[in-house]
Scaffold this motif. Structure first.
Motif, PDB file in Angstrom:
ATOM      1  N   UNK A  65       0.850  -1.193   0.000  1.00  0.00           N
ATOM      2  CA  UNK A  65       0.000   0.000   0.000  1.00  0.00           C
ATOM      3  C   UNK A  65       0.884   1.240   0.000  1.00  0.00           C
ATOM      4  N   UNK A  66       0.546   2.176  -0.873  1.00  0.00           N
ATOM      5  CA  UNK A  66       1.335   3.388  -1.049  1.00  0.00           C
ATOM      6  C   UNK A  66       0.584   4.585  -0.489  1.00  0.00           C
ATOM      7  N   UNK A  67       1.282   5.383   0.309  1.00  0.00           N
ATOM      8  CA  UNK A  67       0.675   6.622   0.795  1.00  0.00           C
ATOM      9  C   UNK A  67       1.523   7.836   0.429  1.00  0.00           C
ATOM     10  N   UNK A  97      -1.136   9.100  -4.094  1.00  0.00           N
ATOM     11  CA  UNK A  97      -2.060   8.019  -4.445  1.00  0.00           C
ATOM     12  C   UNK A  97      -3.458   8.538  -4.759  1.00  0.00           C
ATOM     13  N   UNK A  98      -3.843   9.680  -4.154  1.00  0.00           N
ATOM     14  CA  UNK A  98      -5.173  10.225  -4.434  1.00  0.00           C
ATOM     15  C   UNK A  98      -5.200  11.045  -5.728  1.00  0.00           C
ATOM     16  N   UNK A  99      -4.068  11.174  -6.396  1.00  0.00           N
ATOM     17  CA  UNK A  99      -4.009  11.828  -7.705  1.00  0.00           C
ATOM     18  C   UNK A  99      -3.821  10.791  -8.803  1.00  0.00           C
ATOM     19  N   UNK A 127      -7.908   0.021  -0.460  1.00  0.00           N
ATOM     20  CA  UNK A 127      -7.982  -1.033  -1.486  1.00  0.00           C
ATOM     21  C   UNK A 127      -9.313  -1.044  -2.240  1.00  0.00           C
ATOM     22  N   UNK A 128      -9.871   0.131  -2.478  1.00  0.00           N
ATOM     23  CA  UNK A 128     -11.137   0.226  -3.195  1.00  0.00           C
ATOM     24  C   UNK A 128     -10.912   0.632  -4.641  1.00  0.00           C
TER      25      UNK A 128
END
Length: 154
Positions: A66-68, A84-86, A95-96
């Protein structure tokens, strides 16, 4: 922050066994709704729509992956590091995945789809009909790297 517990409404059956990027439009799969909790009435009228939005879990991602922090999408150094949100990568905190796909047919509790970028066995958390009015209002914008990345995705 409080936790949230979700129970899948079904699972993806068929299609790809591995999350390999690109050419997802060639994939056909079935979303098999959980008949122990839900009946055929949950799908009544769904076949009047051409496309669906499917929320699913990236169930095979190793939690240690998992990457933050910011990273190059697809590890391509020609593209900028972004958070990750971009991006829409699978190694995300919850994981959605969210996918829009073509609805091919509804048979009992089986939803036949094309272009779903979820793999065989993925837990499906929700299925929604795509309605044009829920699409973006006004013009949209995205960086050139995103357009390049998506060029062969579907």
């Amino acid at each position: 922050m409080q936790s949230i517990t979700l129970q899948p409404v079904g699972h993806v059956v068929g299609g790809r066994a591995e999350a390999v990027d690109d050419d997802w439009d060639a994939e056909q799969a079935v979303i098999r709704i959980d008949g122990t909790r839900l009946g055929p009435d949950t799908l009544a009228g769904l076949d009047d729509f051409s496309h669906l939005e499917v929320v699913f879990q990236f169930h095979l991602v190793d939690p240690s992956k998992i990457t933050t922090s910011a990273r190059h999408p697809r590890d391509n150094p020609d593209w900028p590091k972004v958070g990750i949100f971009a991006q829409r990568g699978k190694n995300r905190p919850n994981l959605l995945g969210v996918s829009r796909c073509r609805l091919v047919a509804v048979e009992g509790l089986n939803i036949h789809v094309r272009g779903l970028d979820a793999i065989d066995g993925s837990p499906v958390l929700d299925v929604k009909p795509y309605m044009a009015e829920f699409g973006p209002q006004g013009e949209t914008a995205q960086p050139e790297w995103a357009t390049e990345l998506m060029r062969a995705y579907y």
